[in-house]
Motif scaffolding. Structure first.
Motif, short mmCIF file in Angstrom:
data_model
loop_
_atom_site.label_atom_id
_atom_site.label_comp_id
_atom_site.label_asym_id
_atom_site.label_seq_id
_atom_site.Cartn_x
_atom_site.Cartn_y
_atom_site.Cartn_z
N ILE A 52 10.37 -3.58 70.00
CA ILE A 52 9.06 -2.96 70.20
C ILE A 52 8.10 -3.95 70.83
O ILE A 52 7.34 -3.63 71.75
CB ILE A 52 8.50 -2.44 68.85
CG1 ILE A 52 9.40 -1.35 68.29
CG2 ILE A 52 7.08 -1.91 69.02
CD1 ILE A 52 9.08 -0.95 66.87
N MET A 53 8.16 -5.20 70.35
CA MET A 53 7.27 -6.23 70.89
C MET A 53 7.56 -6.48 72.37
O MET A 53 6.64 -6.67 73.18
CB MET A 53 7.41 -7.53 70.10
CG MET A 53 6.72 -7.47 68.75
SD MET A 53 7.19 -8.80 67.65
CE MET A 53 6.26 -10.14 68.29
N LEU A 54 8.85 -6.45 72.74
CA LEU A 54 9.20 -6.69 74.14
C LEU A 54 8.68 -5.56 75.03
O LEU A 54 8.10 -5.80 76.10
CB LEU A 54 10.73 -6.84 74.28
CG LEU A 54 11.21 -7.15 75.69
CD1 LEU A 54 10.70 -8.50 76.15
CD2 LEU A 54 12.72 -7.12 75.80
N ILE A 55 8.87 -4.32 74.55
CA ILE A 55 8.40 -3.18 75.35
C ILE A 55 6.88 -3.25 75.50
O ILE A 55 6.33 -3.04 76.60
CB ILE A 55 8.83 -1.86 74.68
CG1 ILE A 55 10.34 -1.71 74.81
CG2 ILE A 55 8.13 -0.67 75.32
CD1 ILE A 55 10.92 -0.58 74.02
N SER A 57 5.05 -5.96 75.46
CA SER A 57 4.71 -7.05 76.38
C SER A 57 4.92 -6.63 77.82
O SER A 57 4.12 -6.95 78.70
CB SER A 57 5.58 -8.27 76.09
OG SER A 57 5.42 -8.66 74.76
N ILE A 58 6.01 -5.89 78.07
CA ILE A 58 6.28 -5.44 79.45
C ILE A 58 5.17 -4.48 79.88
O ILE A 58 4.63 -4.59 80.98
CB ILE A 58 7.66 -4.75 79.53
CG1 ILE A 58 8.78 -5.77 79.31
CG2 ILE A 58 7.84 -4.07 80.88
CD1 ILE A 58 10.15 -5.16 79.19
N ASN A 59 4.82 -3.58 78.97
CA ASN A 59 3.84 -2.57 79.34
C ASN A 59 2.47 -3.17 79.63
O ASN A 59 1.82 -2.83 80.61
CB ASN A 59 3.73 -1.54 78.22
CG ASN A 59 3.08 -0.28 78.71
OD1 ASN A 59 3.43 0.22 79.77
ND2 ASN A 59 2.12 0.21 77.96
N TYR A 60 2.04 -4.08 78.76
CA TYR A 60 0.73 -4.69 78.97
C TYR A 60 0.82 -5.89 79.91
O TYR A 60 -0.18 -6.52 80.19
CB TYR A 60 0.12 -5.13 77.63
CG TYR A 60 -0.42 -3.98 76.82
CD1 TYR A 60 -1.76 -3.64 76.91
CD2 TYR A 60 0.39 -3.24 75.98
CE1 TYR A 60 -2.28 -2.59 76.17
CE2 TYR A 60 -0.11 -2.20 75.25
CZ TYR A 60 -1.45 -1.87 75.35
OH TYR A 60 -1.95 -0.83 74.63
N ASN A 61 2.04 -6.20 80.35
CA ASN A 61 2.30 -7.39 81.15
C ASN A 61 1.60 -8.60 80.54
O ASN A 61 0.89 -9.34 81.19
CB ASN A 61 1.84 -7.16 82.59
CG ASN A 61 2.62 -8.04 83.54
OD1 ASN A 61 3.45 -8.84 83.10
ND2 ASN A 61 2.36 -7.91 84.82
N ASN A 62 1.81 -8.73 79.23
CA ASN A 62 1.11 -9.75 78.46
C ASN A 62 2.01 -10.97 78.31
O ASN A 62 3.03 -10.94 77.62
CB ASN A 62 0.76 -9.16 77.09
CG ASN A 62 -0.18 -10.05 76.34
OD1 ASN A 62 0.09 -11.23 76.15
ND2 ASN A 62 -1.29 -9.51 75.91
N GLY A 65 2.56 -12.37 74.92
CA GLY A 65 3.41 -11.44 74.19
C GLY A 65 4.88 -11.70 74.48
O GLY A 65 5.70 -11.78 73.56
N TYR A 66 5.19 -11.86 75.76
CA TYR A 66 6.56 -12.23 76.15
C TYR A 66 6.97 -13.51 75.44
O TYR A 66 8.05 -13.58 74.85
CB TYR A 66 6.61 -12.52 77.66
CG TYR A 66 6.88 -11.34 78.56
CD1 TYR A 66 8.12 -10.71 78.56
CD2 TYR A 66 5.91 -10.90 79.44
CE1 TYR A 66 8.36 -9.65 79.41
CE2 TYR A 66 6.14 -9.83 80.30
CZ TYR A 66 7.38 -9.22 80.28
OH TYR A 66 7.62 -8.18 81.12
#
Lengths: 322, 670
Positions: A52-55, A57-62, A65-66
């Protein structure tokens, strides 16, 4: 070329995974190929959280987070090594097991020896399906875990499979090793039955009387030999610091007790053995010399803890002739 | 009553680690969340600590449920929604703290820790600064340590340093793997689904309109607007005009952009044109990359005049460089600018908006223009002369630069030019453009930033919000649009605040000359800190698919495919895991027991005298056997056997006895 690369199926031994190899003589060293490791339920939950954290991070391009997701995933990967290492090269052996009566719990002392340079934490030991105990093992030290196990049948048994496992440090992975050792334990028949001690002797027993000294009349003192009945020790002399002596008895009124298989007609084999075991315990208290008669095994009358154990062992190992 | 120390010793250390970790997780949210929520959460944490230290009893399950329901209602009411960033994060934080209330089963603890890890990531939605990064790393360390501590069988407080040490080890061993994943994991551009609207945090610095007369105090905002790295040569400070929003339409009080969609307000006369192609004097283009802090508007700052710019941006007819999407997060882009240029010199711009002034504006100003026009010499170009005359007017008349100008509300232009004569760049630019238009020249206002500070440590420019500036552009015949900065003509003596006196004159990089060693050191430290931030932004926060591409190019992985990238990634990971595994397994190698080695030495000495030690014997039995035959050494033999047993079967290493044993065996002469 391809044929060389195919997996040698005959080497894939699934028993190694599910039940463990062996049995081996104790001690057994937990070598690399004996240890298995898989994620725990918490590990799977953690993987879902990371997903969930990876998705996210990808979505917010954070970027951070990555970075956090990757850091936690890496910590999980490194923890595999730590969990595995926690078991690696431990030496497992089983100490002396005291015999018990059937139905009682047997205590199996599992000794975990660590001669490595690092401390091992929360090593768990369990007998198949029974309770789990855990302990720490200091570097170059050892620890022992006592596992108990309810006995069900009399006789000499090999100890059940011991599983040494650990989820340390993070609980995301569980490393385990099935340890099957050759150590055995003895289970006496469960003392049971309502028949009273057979004080009335039959003819054969009458004939057997005579050579053996009884316990009625005091007949002097002997130097104590390990195995002499405790009740016969001359405690007063010991209290006066004169040494350890055993009182000797003899005389005309000496009594001998025969615990005889044959008098117990109408009972099944196990019932007879249970009754005999109960008699052994009762006779031991009467401080009378007692003998045991079993088909194919006769133990001459005597007294004392060694004698008692000898009789009980004979009962435990009794096998009816075909 | 137990003392506090005793209470701490009876507490579960794993819970204490977790609580301290949560304090770090929540630290940034204190700043971003409502104070009521922060207070509530603080109470929950103290409550949990009280429960752990056995001051208070654990609340019953129904109470925790009631609390959960009421906070859910409270948050929904307070934020008017449960979706969106702020409400969602508030909900997650309270869930985490309420989870702490019902920690009975082992599962509850683990769920709380995992939830904690998850809340760490929500902090990054608000800020990705170095400070937040450090706080969150500490939080991850504390949470990991709490997991370690939880899985140990030892619960004593004074052995917790072992949990912390392992927590640190885990983290440090994981860092190389994480770095590899971070840089090589294939990045996907763009969001997977629409991002929820974030609360518009007001941005400082530039704005999309300008009303000089209404501002009486210019706030001094020292925060960073953007940072610039020049690829080759750094242009002179006098040329560092960073172009932002351009204002063309004046309603008498406020300047506004004439956006393309405002056509309907002004009629078809002011049509939007495509930007004219500039004539670039073929001097070398200056290439640089800008790391722009988020400001929630569309403009991208670039030096006059941008010729190459990223595909996500476009030029307006006023040469504003705009991005397709509002800049909501740190954005990095590369631009090439030509500092020497000519813009449409052949024909005056057709658009009438460049000459527009409302009728009522500046009667006295128009009068001034008429007066100045009498001084025009016929043999010189008119437009050049009128610009010089007006600039000269500002220079010779008593105009002052101040950041705290008086309010000019009725007729701002005339009030500024003839009554107050005090103002900052916006006043000067505004008045200048009105005068130009009154004189018949096309003119417009350009806002943006001027100059910047050279960070000598990292060799890049820092442009701050306080560097915001406004200037003018005038169209001259044969020269096209040229830049005129009327504020720059004010002599230093008439700048009121001393700290701004050299603002328009200092060459970038030299800065304010300071005699003080102390001030220099402070400045150096500030540069170092800013450099850390810049590298962080450049390599961590701003690492995106584009940056990854150029990074891989630099590594020599040209034309990579996903499969080859994944191959490299997993190869690297496997290598690192092997190195760590090798390092770890080194600690498990079975060393021969030292006591045993010494005892064997003892046995060898006796074997020479005919006493063979049989492996089935205990050390004591052996010693007894020897002692029976050799009463002369009986004492020594028995002592050695006793020492050996002590050392060999001690639960913890007995170094003292080991040394004694070694000494006795050495001195033993059978």
């Amino acid at each position: 070329m391809l044929s060389k690369l195919t997996f040698p199926l005959e080497q894939l031994n699934l028993d190694r995974f599910f039940t463990g190899e062996g049995p081996f003589d104790s001690p057994l060293i937990l070598a690399r190929r004996r240890i298995f490791i898989l994620p725990t339920r918490q590990g799977v939950l953690f993987a879902i959280v990371l997903g969930i954290m990876l998705i996210g991070s990808i979505n917010y391009n954070n970027s951070l987070g990555y970075l956090l997701t990757f850091l936690l995933a890496s910590v999980a990967v490194v923890s595999i090594l730590h969990t595995y290492r926690n078991l690696l090269s431990l030496k497992i052996s089983v100490g002396n097991i005291q015999p018990v009566f059937c139905g009682e719990k047997i205590k199996i002392p599992v000794v975990i020896d660590n001669s490595g340079l690092s401390e091992r934490f929360a090593i768990q030991a369990e007998l198949s399906g029974e309770q789990i105990r855990s302990c720490d093992v200091a570097q170059d030290g050892w620890a022992s875990i006592s596992l108990s196990y309810k006995t069900r049948t009399r006789g000499m048994h090999r100890i059940p499979r011991i599983t040494i496992s650990s989820v340390f440090p993070l609980g995301l992975f569980r490393a385990w090793s099935h340890v099957r050792l050759n150590n055995t334990y003895l289970v006496y028949p469960e003392p049971a039955g309502k028949t009273r001690l057979p004080f009335q002797w039959n003819e054969e027993q009458q004939q057997l009387r005579g050579y053996h000294k009884g316990t009625d009349d005091f007949a002097g003192l002997n130097t104590y030999i390990p195995g002499d009945p405790l009740g016969h020790i001359h405690w007063k002399a010991y209290a006066r610091e004169q040494g350890l002596f055993t009182k000797k008895f003899g005389g005309n009124n000496e009594q001998e007790l025969w615990l005889d298989w044959r008098v117990l007609d109408g009972l099944s084999t196990e019932q007879k053995l249970g009754q005999l075991a109960k008699w052994v315990l009762e006779a031991d208290k009467t401080e009378m010399n007692y003998g045991l008669w079993l088909p194919g095994n006769r133990i001459a009358p005597s007294l004392g803890p060694m004698h008692k154990l000898k009789c009980l062992k004979a009962l435990a190992l009794f096998r009816e002739a075909m | 009553m137990d003392s506090l120390t005793q209470r701490f010793q009876q507490a579960n250390p794993a819970v204490l680690w977790l609580l301290s970790g949560i304090v770090f997780i929540l630290a940034p949210h204190v700043y971003y969340q409502s104070h009521l929520l922060v207070l509530f959460i603080g109470c929950l944490l103290f409550w949990r600590l009280g429960v752990e230290l056995q001051y208070i009893r654990q609340p019953p399950a129904w109470f925790a449920t009631l609390l959960a329901i009421s906070t859910f209602i409270g948050i929904t009411y307070g934020y008017q929604t449960v979706f969106g960033r702020d409400a969602g994060v508030a909900l997650l934080i309270t869930m985490l703290c309420l989870k702490l209330m019902e920690m009975g089963a082992p599962r509850d603890f683990l769920v709380a820790v995992f939830l904690g890890y998850f809340v760490v990531i929500t902090g990054f939605l608000f800020s990705q600064s170095v400070i937040i990064g450090l706080l969150m790393t500490t939080a991850v360390f504390l949470l990991t340590t709490s997991l370690v501590s939880y899985h140990r069988s030892e619960r004593k407080l004074n052995s917790q340093y072992k949990s912390a040490r392992l927590g640190i080890n885990l983290l440090f061993q994981a860092i190389p793997l994480a770095i590899l994943l971070f840089f090589l994991f294939p990045r996907v551009p763009g969001p997977l689904w629409g991002l929820p609207e974030q609360g518009s945090s007001a941005s400082t610095g530039l704005s999309s309109s300008m009303a000089p007369g209404q501002i009486t105090e210019l706030a001094f905002d020292n925060s960073v607007a953007f940072r610039v790295e020049f690829e080759n040569k750094i242009p002179e400070a006098s040329q560092l005009y960073w172009r932002g929003p351009v204002f063309t339409y004046y309603d008498g009080f406020m300047w506004q952009e004439l956006a393309s969609n405002s056509r309907k307000f002004f009629g078809s006369e002011w049509v939007t044109e495509l930007p004219p192609v500039p004539q670039v004097k073929m001097s070398e283009g200056i290439k640089y990359s800008v790391m722009l802090e988020p400001h929630n508007a569309n403009w991208l700052l670039a030096l006059d005049l941008p010729t190459l710019y990223p595909a996500t941006g476009y030029l307006t007819q006023n040469y504003e460089l705009l991005s397709d999407e509002p800049v909501k997060k740190l954005t990095r882009y590369e631009v090439t600018s030509h500092l020497n240029y000519k813009l449409s010199p052949e024909a005056p711009p057709a658009n009438r908006v460049y000459r527009q002034i409302p009728q009522f504006v500046g009667p006295k100003a128009r009068q001034l223009v008429l007066e100045l026009q009498t001084k025009i010499q016929a043999d010189q170009p008119y437009d050049r002369q009128i610009v010089d005359l007006i600039l000269n007017h500002f220079r010779t008349e008593p105009f002052f630069y101040t950041r705290t100008p008086p309010a000019m509300l009725d007729n701002p232009i005339d009030q500024f030019l003839f009554e107050e004569r005090r103002g900052f760049c916006e006043h000067y630019a505004s008045a200048f453009v009105v005068l130009m238009r009154a004189a018949g020249l096309p003119a417009r206002i350009v806002t943006g930033y001027l100059g910047g500070e050279l960070n000598t440590i990292g060799n890049y420019f820092i442009v701050r919000q306080s560097d915001a500036h406004a200037w003018a552009e005038v169209w001259l015949e044969n020269q096209g649009w040229i830049r005129v900065d009327p504020t720059a003509v004010i002599p230093p003596g008439r700048i009121e605040q001393a700290q701004f006196r050299d603002r328009f004159r200092r060459s970038a990089g030299e800065g304010v000359g300071s005699q003080l060693w102390f001030a220099d050191s402070i400045k150096r430290l500030k540069f170092i800190w800013d450099n850390v931030n810049h590298s962080w932004n450049d390599w961590i926060v701003g690492y995106n698919p584009t940056k990854q591409q150029s990074f891989l190019d630099a590594l020599g992985i040209k034309d990579f495919s996903w499969s080859s990238l994944i191959f490299i990634l997993f190869g690297g990971l496997a290598l690192l895991v092997l190195v760590i595994a090798w390092h770890l397994s080194g600690h498990t190698i079975r060393k021969p027991n030292q006591a045993h080695v010494i005892f064997r030495r003892f046995c060898r000495k006796l074997a020479r005298k005919g006493f063979r030690y049989s492996p089935s014997e205990t050390a004591h039995n052996f010693a007894q056997r020897v002692a029976e035959k050799r009463s002369d050494i009986a004492k020594q033999v028995e002592e050695i056997a006793e020492l050996y047993n002590q050392v060999r079967y001690a639960r913890a290493p007995a170094q003292q006895s080991l040394r004694v044993l070694e000494q006795r065996v050495r001195q033993f002469r059978p």
